[in-house]
Design an enzyme around this catalytic site. Sequence first.
Site, PDB file in Angstrom:
ATOM      1  N   ARG A 136       3.894  -9.129   8.313  1.00  0.00           N
ATOM      2  CA  ARG A 136       4.729  -9.940   8.959  1.00  0.00           C
ATOM      3  C   ARG A 136       4.903 -11.476   8.467  1.00  0.00           C
ATOM      4  O   ARG A 136       5.866 -11.946   8.043  1.00  0.00           O
ATOM      5  CB  ARG A 136       4.329 -10.202  10.400  1.00  0.00           C
ATOM      6  CG  ARG A 136       5.419 -10.733  11.446  1.00  0.00           C
ATOM      7  CD  ARG A 136       4.549 -10.409  13.013  1.00  0.00           C
ATOM      8  NE  ARG A 136       4.141  -9.108  13.042  1.00  0.00           N
ATOM      9  CZ  ARG A 136       4.993  -8.214  13.350  1.00  0.00           C
ATOM     10  NH1 ARG A 136       6.181  -8.607  13.784  1.00  0.00           N
ATOM     11  NH2 ARG A 136       4.619  -6.883  13.648  1.00  0.00           N
ATOM     12  N   THR A 137       3.669 -12.047   8.371  1.00  0.00           N
ATOM     13  CA  THR A 137       3.610 -13.327   7.949  1.00  0.00           C
ATOM     14  C   THR A 137       4.135 -13.622   6.502  1.00  0.00           C
ATOM     15  O   THR A 137       4.777 -14.466   6.066  1.00  0.00           O
ATOM     16  CB  THR A 137       2.213 -13.944   7.955  1.00  0.00           C
ATOM     17  OG1 THR A 137       1.780 -13.787   9.665  1.00  0.00           O
ATOM     18  CG2 THR A 137       2.131 -15.361   7.601  1.00  0.00           C
ATOM     19  N   LYS A 196     -12.269  -9.562  -8.821  1.00  0.00           N
ATOM     20  CA  LYS A 196     -13.290  -9.827  -9.999  1.00  0.00           C
ATOM     21  C   LYS A 196     -14.177 -10.925  -9.778  1.00  0.00           C
ATOM     22  O   LYS A 196     -15.112 -11.218 -10.685  1.00  0.00           O
ATOM     23  CB  LYS A 196     -12.462 -10.139 -11.178  1.00  0.00           C
ATOM     24  CG  LYS A 196     -11.442  -9.024 -11.596  1.00  0.00           C
ATOM     25  CD  LYS A 196     -10.403  -9.424 -12.867  1.00  0.00           C
ATOM     26  CE  LYS A 196      -9.395  -8.660 -13.131  1.00  0.00           C
ATOM     27  NZ  LYS A 196      -8.199  -9.212 -13.758  1.00  0.00           N
ATOM     28  N   ARG A 216      -3.091 -16.613   2.861  1.00  0.00           N
ATOM     29  CA  ARG A 216      -3.542 -16.091   3.805  1.00  0.00           C
ATOM     30  C   ARG A 216      -5.283 -15.471   3.442  1.00  0.00           C
ATOM     31  O   ARG A 216      -5.100 -14.989   2.399  1.00  0.00           O
ATOM     32  CB  ARG A 216      -2.855 -14.834   4.521  1.00  0.00           C
ATOM     33  CG  ARG A 216      -3.367 -13.502   5.317  1.00  0.00           C
ATOM     34  CD  ARG A 216      -3.982 -14.076   6.708  1.00  0.00           C
ATOM     35  NE  ARG A 216      -2.894 -14.486   7.484  1.00  0.00           N
ATOM     36  CZ  ARG A 216      -2.407 -13.886   8.575  1.00  0.00           C
ATOM     37  NH1 ARG A 216      -3.065 -12.558   8.695  1.00  0.00           N
ATOM     38  NH2 ARG A 216      -1.201 -13.957   9.098  1.00  0.00           N
ATOM     39  N   HIS A 241      -3.713 -21.032  12.108  1.00  0.00           N
ATOM     40  CA  HIS A 241      -2.475 -20.348  11.781  1.00  0.00           C
ATOM     41  C   HIS A 241      -1.350 -21.332  12.117  1.00  0.00           C
ATOM     42  O   HIS A 241      -0.622 -21.044  12.928  1.00  0.00           O
ATOM     43  CB  HIS A 241      -2.467 -18.961  12.410  1.00  0.00           C
ATOM     44  CG  HIS A 241      -1.480 -18.092  11.873  1.00  0.00           C
ATOM     45  ND1 HIS A 241      -0.516 -18.346  10.939  1.00  0.00           N
ATOM     46  CD2 HIS A 241      -1.267 -16.719  12.303  1.00  0.00           C
ATOM     47  CE1 HIS A 241       0.163 -17.208  10.651  1.00  0.00           C
ATOM     48  NE2 HIS A 241      -0.206 -16.496  11.393  1.00  0.00           N
TER      49      HIS A 241
END
Lengths: 303, 137
Positions: free
Chosen positions: A51-52, A80, A101, A129
Amino acid sequence: MRSLIDILELSTTELEKLLAVACDIIENPQKYAHKCDGKKLATLFFEPSTRTRLSFEAAMYELGGNVLGFSEANSSSAAKGESVADTAKTVGCYADIIAMRHPKEGAPLVASMNSSVPVINAGDGGHNHPTQTLADLLTIHREKGRFDNLTVGFCGDLKFGRTVHSLISALKRYKNVKFVFISPSELKIPDYVKETLTKEGIKYTETTDLEGSMADLDILYMTRVQRERFFNEEDYLRLKDSYILTPEKLANAKEDMSILHPLPRVNEISVAIDNDPRACYFKQVFNGKIMRMALILKLLEVE
Amino acid sequence: MQVDTIKNGIVIDHITAGKGMKIYNLLGLDSLECSVAFIKNAPSRKMGKKDIIKIDADIVVDTAILGFVDPDVTVNIIKDNKIVEKKTIELPEKLVDVLKCKNPRCISMTEQELPHIFTLADKENRVYRCLYCETKA
């Protein structure tokens, strides 16, 4: 060069300007269709959030820009063992702005300290957020036309709900805002949030009773009890159905109350409410994209 | 109890009784080659009892650590058996690599090369929070 890591980095004046730009984008989308021609947004999503990520990508495309990035840590160099700082330094050479995110709290801050381009925090663990808060604020602005003199109820997971904490931080700056915290005792609002409110003389009440609180509320902000925030599956299963909003529970609610939810919902709002004029959660999704557009313009210093 | 005076060095005085060992450890005094005296529960007219640390060498101590653990201490700089400077300590605005964040979800827990930074969030209650995740120290 500025980044946005915490909603409080935006003053109320800057926020007002951002809201004004957002409203103008809604009124005149064509005016903004080429504002970011030739610019690139990197979406660095170290944990999945369709969604974001889609909201950021749609925002950049609607401004005429392009998008590159990854949607899970496994497909990035983090798999890695690369540090967040190195990833930010590298991606800064490819893109004009980064949306990050990350499951670890503070990772976008670390990125912003090391990046040559602005970084937007698109969610860091249970911490912040800010662009969800911008979506919430535009929704409240459009539905209520004000941020002061509001009684705002928060319901559900108030302990881990980062969107709740950010929205409280943003709203407590306005006059005569009252908060009602509705949650099971295991998921109560953290003490530090209450300490700040008490210190600043802001009124709040705590309760476990959703129905009993309903009549006072101008805004009801529902949240999902999130599986990924629990260490223990049993606790999650026991608490996830604690507070479900149904048409019956809205019986005493004000006619102009606005129901918000950061989405995705599991079952905490009955689908029977979706057609109620008070349901604003899908409007929030739209507003989120618009505010991300306004924010990208601001951080890229595009007039 | 009698502990020899020092000729050139530092005396950290008026340490709240019980906090001396924490200061000793955080300052890393165990790694010093010079004489270091740690006096616990010394009688004090002002405090009832106090801890004292005497360091027999002209070293620089991290006042941020002192300010964080016990901002009421005084630091006396001794030169040729005389106190040449008395420093009072203030709460530091920032602590770097003094504490580690306890939040398992904090980025500083996984990225080993990151400095552990705490900032003063509430002066009155002496509350420090992690720069990255804002967890209370």
